[in-house]
Scaffold this active site. Structure first.
Site: not given
Ligand code: NDP
Length: 459
Positions: A16, A176, A262, A303, A436
């Site tokens: 994008s 999460g 992530g 990104d 409403h």
């Molecule tokens: P996020 O950063 O949102 O979530 C990653 C999750 O994985 C967190 O809950 C994190 O825990 C957990 N985590 C990371 N490393 C480990 C590990 N080694 N062991 C266990 N758990 C782990 O990443 P996503 O991959 O979901 O998405 C990436 C990005 O893409 C987002 O931040 C967002 O910016 C973008 N995105 C946007 C969307 C939208 O606009 N609707 C949809 C999808 C993605 P903790 O919280 O404890 O760090």
């Protein structure tokens, strides 16, 4: 044979951000080339936002069929055909990919296919072509990462989720964040028994606590087995399926494990070291407010810079880059008050500060919170609660955060984001007439602030 081409701008990455920058720069008369190693459209179009939202629609029908009964319909859920959904989705994604390529061609951008690698600060090699460009823009996006540990080679990431041949009966989703909550909801809505495993105390770390608690409660109500403060320690493949070993010693038998732990910037094998482009400690391309790297003619957006990983942010960074370099109006992208949504079920959307962030920054606040059952569910009988919350700086009365969990939250918060960007006060929200009956009108009819912690203590 190596052929050489001269451009004013060469963009690496056809997602994008890259496509927008290439088209807009070409529109100013610049000679522009672009390279993409996979498919034009990038993560969002090919294996992110767009197909994910189509899956989310598919998953919602399940509840729509159930809800219809309270309105007099005897519909029944019928049979769900995963292969048909994938095939229809693929047709649409192919169409969009062509749209992106046509937009580039229509703007006179030269399309290259293949992995691009910097040879120095002005030259890039793509397949058997060497390109020389005055300015280079890196817009290579990111990729999903798997956590460390045994057995993750048996798991999938979101990339593979879009091409599963069959839908399993059970799935474990690890994480999460955005992707974990969205895919846990999608699989659950499509009839898969989902266990979502998250290492922290509550999903969606970084979001407002009321949002986190509401979404978690609603996801559990819909049937997701949510395990917080739990980790996946190893995965074994057996004849019965995948065995997921949780940190509390429990073993889950499942058909699929998806890591949503992530994403990381795509910086590998780009020749960034050769061109001496600096990276951040986290491995993203390091840029200033104008998206310029330490090399004055090399820029990076989206990104790969790991600022805010959202498509519309990459697009705005692209526009700011074009204004800066090609329109003579240097402009830094403003990364404050960026709204975002999590297309979980129910949807989440948010803009501005969370309550915790606002307390740290502003001190005393007026918090307005409303939880309610949407009108639709008075007849559907569904026990789903929506939550809306406004965060107001007490001193200035400016609305500094808005959060929602509930149907159409992203559609609603988009409009609220304009008001917050414009600096609207609570009085302006109050003076706005509601529509409403909607859920959205709640944002302009909340009058009673929740007592502040010290006020509560004094009661
Ligand atoms: P996020 O950063 O949102 O979530 C990653 C999750 O994985 C967190 O809950 C994190 O825990 C957990 N985590 C990371 N490393 C480990 C590990 N080694 N062991 C266990 N758990 C782990 O990443 P996503 O991959 O979901 O998405 C990436 C990005 O893409 C987002 O931040 C967002 O910016 C973008 N995105 C946007 C969307 C939208 O606009 N609707 C949809 C999808 C993605 P903790 O919280 O404890 O760090």
């Amino acid at each position: 044979m190596i052929c050489e081409i001269d451009y004013d701008l060469f963009v690496i990455g056809g997602g994008s951000g890259g496509v927008r920058a290439a088209r807009m720069a070409a529109g100013t008369g610049a000679r522009v080339g672009i390279a993409e190693s996979y498919r034009y459209g990038g993560t969002c179009v090919i294996r992110g936002c767009v197909p994910k939202k189509l899956f989310s629609y598919a998953a919602h029908f399940h509840e729509e069929f159930e809800d219809a009964a309270g309105f007099g319909w005897e519909a029944g859920a019928g049979r769900f055909d995963w292969a048909k959904l994938i095939a229809n989705k693929d047709v649409e994604i192919d169409r969009l990919e062509k749209v992106y390529e046509n937009l580039l061609q229509g703007a006179d951008v030269a399309i290259h296919r293949g992995h691009a690698r910097l040879l120095d600060t002005h030259r890039v090699q793509v397949a058997d072509t060497v390109v020389r460009a005055e300015t280079i823009l890196i817009a290579t996006g990111g990729h999903p990462v798997f956590p460390p540990g045994h057995g993750w080679d048996h798991a999938i990431s979101s990339n593979e989720a879009f091409h599963l041949e069959t839908l399993p009966d059970r799935a474990a989703v690890y994480g999460g964040g955005f992707i974990a909550c969205e895919f846990a909801s999608i699989f659950n809505g499509l009839g898969v028994q989902v266990t979502q495993v998250y290492r922290g105390p509550q999903i969606l770390r970084g979001f407002d606590d009321d949002v986190r608690d509401t979404l978690a409660a609603e996801m559990v109500k819909k049937g997701i087995d949510l395990r917080v403060e739990s980790t996946i320690d190893r995965i074994d493949k057996t004849d019965d399926g995948l065995i997921v070993h949780l940190s509390d010693g429990e073993k889950l038998v499942t058909g699929l494990v998806m890591a949503a732990t992530g994403r990381r910037p795509n910086v590998q094998n780009l020749g960034l070291d050769v061109a001496q482009v600096e990276l951040t400690d986290e491995g993203a391309v390091k840029v200033d407010a104008y998206s310029r790297t330490n090399q004055p003619n090399i820029y990076a957006i989206g990104d790969v810079t790991d600022r805010i990983a959202l498509t519309p942010v990459a697009i705005q960074e692209a526009m700011a880059f074009v204004d800066t370099v090609y329109r003579g109006t240097p402009r830094a992208m403003n990364h404050s008050d960026v709204p975002s949504a999590v297309f979980a079920h129910p949807n989440v959307a948010t803009v501005g500060l969370t309550e915790l962030q606002a307390r740290g920054k502003y001190g005393t606040l007026d918090i307005y919170r409303s939880t309610f059952r949407a009108l639709k569910h008075t007849l559907s009988g569904r026990d789903e609660r929506s939550m809306m919350k406004l965060i107001v700086d007490r001193a200035s009365q400016k609305v500094i955060g808005a959060h929602m969990v509930g149907a159409d939250a992203p559609e609603i918060i988009q409009g609220i984001a304009i008001a917050i960007k414009a600096g609207a006060t609570k009085q302006i929200f109050d003076a706005t007439v509601g529509i409403h009956p909607t859920a959205a009108e709640e944002f302009v009819t909340m009058r009673e602030a929740v007592p502040e912690p010290e006020e509560k203590a004094a009661e």
